[in-house]
Structures are given as structure tokens and as C-alpha cells.
Design an enzyme around this catalytic site. Structure first.
Site, PDB file in Angstrom:
ATOM      1  N   ASP A 139       0.752  -1.322  -0.178  1.00 12.39           N
ATOM      2  CA  ASP A 139       0.010   0.067  -0.039  1.00 12.39           C
ATOM      3  C   ASP A 139       1.071   1.305   0.068  1.00 12.39           C
ATOM      4  OD1 ASP A 139      -1.882   2.038   0.189  1.00 12.39           O
ATOM      5  OD2 ASP A 139      -3.030   0.701   1.982  1.00 12.39           O
ATOM      6  N   ARG A 141      -0.413   4.254  -0.587  1.00 10.59           N
ATOM      7  CA  ARG A 141      -1.314   5.570  -0.310  1.00 10.59           C
ATOM      8  C   ARG A 141      -0.465   6.481   0.906  1.00 10.59           C
ATOM      9  NH1 ARG A 141      -7.001   2.812   0.517  1.00 10.59           N
ATOM     10  NH2 ARG A 141      -5.692   1.168   1.431  1.00 10.59           N
TER      11      ARG A 141
END
Length: 213
Positions: A139, A141
Site C-alpha cells: 500500500d 497511499r
């Protein structure tokens, strides 16, 4: 959780600048669309705001990352479109709230690489295995941009609409006060049930699944 004021993001961060704002009539009521431009990349992030959020505690907020395949093309491989719609409905029913829409497709790897990951998933890899096979972390993000947007809005604390405990941790690390979590409920289907189970089992997403699905 604490309801103390939103921590100030250090001025040296200064990642985004407010660019434009206008009223926006929607199916969920009258919202205020505010666009922020990310310095260095030129990416435009948007927040849809309901009511007066400045100085408020426990503002319902969804921090949502774009998902073109689901939200535009109607892909059934994830639950992103349903989560976005549910968040907008919740905010629309509330006295105040906000949905932050971040331009970080595919958990931060971009659209082209997301489709490459889908090709690997079609051959049996799960969502995290596919990202790793392409050389990416699980991830990528970021939540610093969302934190700056909330700082601009003057929100004191939020009730975060999410199933992802890592999102709560990420926002808190950027100085956002998360008062509580509001579950982000969305229906499963035969195409995304494996994806949802993987998120729950591998990264601790707080997803309630039908045991018969």
C-alpha cells in the site's frame, strides 16, 4: 478517543494549495466542492463538504482514494464505488461532513500498474502478491495531503468512515484527531469476495462478510 484540536501540520510540509471552490448540487444534497493542487505533481484532489465543518468535533469524514475501474467502468473486483456512494449518502443525511477524494489510484501504484496487477490476479495472485510481483509495496497511499486539506477546513476532530485501521493510524500520524470509526459497509459479490477476505486476513481490515458468501 481524544477530541483535542487537529494538530497543526508543520508549515514546512506545505504540500497542497487551495485552488477553487463552488457549490455543487448532487443526488446527496447541496455540497461544496473544493479543489486542492498538490505541489510538485500538479495532482488535483477534491473535497465535497456538507454544512459548516470549521471548529467542529466528530465531523463524519471519508478519505477515499480514486478507483477508476470501479467508479467509472463499474468493475466488480472491489467495493470502492459502493463505499464512496455510501459515504456520500451518509454525509448527505448529516448536518455536516466531508468526503475527501485523493488521486492515488490502485493504492498508489497508478492505473496502468493496477491493470498489470489485475492481469496477475487473473492468473491466481491475490491483490498483495500482484503488487509485490510488480515491485511495489502492499500500500503506497499517503495521508499527509488529506491532513492538510482537513487543516484548511478547520476541522477539530473527525469520525472516520472506514474499515481500514491503517488509514486511522496514517491520519493520526499526520496530526488528525480521529474520535471514532464509522464502519464503511458495502455488499460483496462473487467477483470481490476473495479480495475482501484477503484485505481482512492480511491487513486487518474490519470488514464484516456474509459467512455463506
Amino acid at each position: 478517543m481524544s477530541t483535542a484540536h487537529l494538530h497543526a501540520v508543520p508549515a514546512s510540509r506545505n504540500l497542497v494549495e487551495f485552488y477553487s471552490e463552488a457549490p455543487l448540487p448532487t443526488r446527496h444534497g447541496l455540497l461544496r466542492a473544493m479543489v486542492f493542487r498538490e505541489k510538485g505533481t500538479g495532482k488535483e484532489h477534491v473535497v465535497a463538504v456538507k454544512g459548516d465543518v470549521r471548529g467542529q468535533e466528530g465531523v463524519p469524514v471519508r478519505v477515499h482514494s480514486e478507483c477508476l475501474t470501479s467508479e467509472i467502468l463499474g468493475s466488480l473486483k472491489c467495493d470502492c464505488r459502493e463505499q464512496l456512494e455510501r459515504a456520500l449518502e451518509l454525509v448527505g443525511r448529516s448536518e455536516r461532513g466531508a468526503v475527501i477524494y485523493l488521486r492515488q489510484e490502485g493504492r498508489g501504484i497508478g492505473l496502468g500498474n493496477k491493470i498489470r496487477a489485475y492481469a496477475l490476479q487473473a492468473r491466481g495472485a491475490d491483490t498483495y502478491e500482484a503488487n509485490r510481483a510488480l515491485g511495489f509495496q502492499d500500500d503506497l497511499r499517503r495521508y499527509d495531503v488529506a491532513a492538510e486539506m482537513l487543516k484548511h477546513l478547520g476541522v477539530h476532530s473527525i469520525d472516520l468512515i472506514t474499515n481500514n485501521p491503517l488509514k486511522i493510524d496514517g491520519l493520526q500520524a499526520e496530526g488528525v484527531r480521529v474520535r471514532r470509526r464509522i464502519p464503511s459497509l458495502a455488499p460483496s459479490n462473487p467477483h470481490n469476495i476473495g479480495y475482501l477476505r484477503t484485505k481482512r486476513e492480511r491487513t486487518g481490515h474490519l470488514i464484516e462478510l456474509d459467512p455463506t458468501a
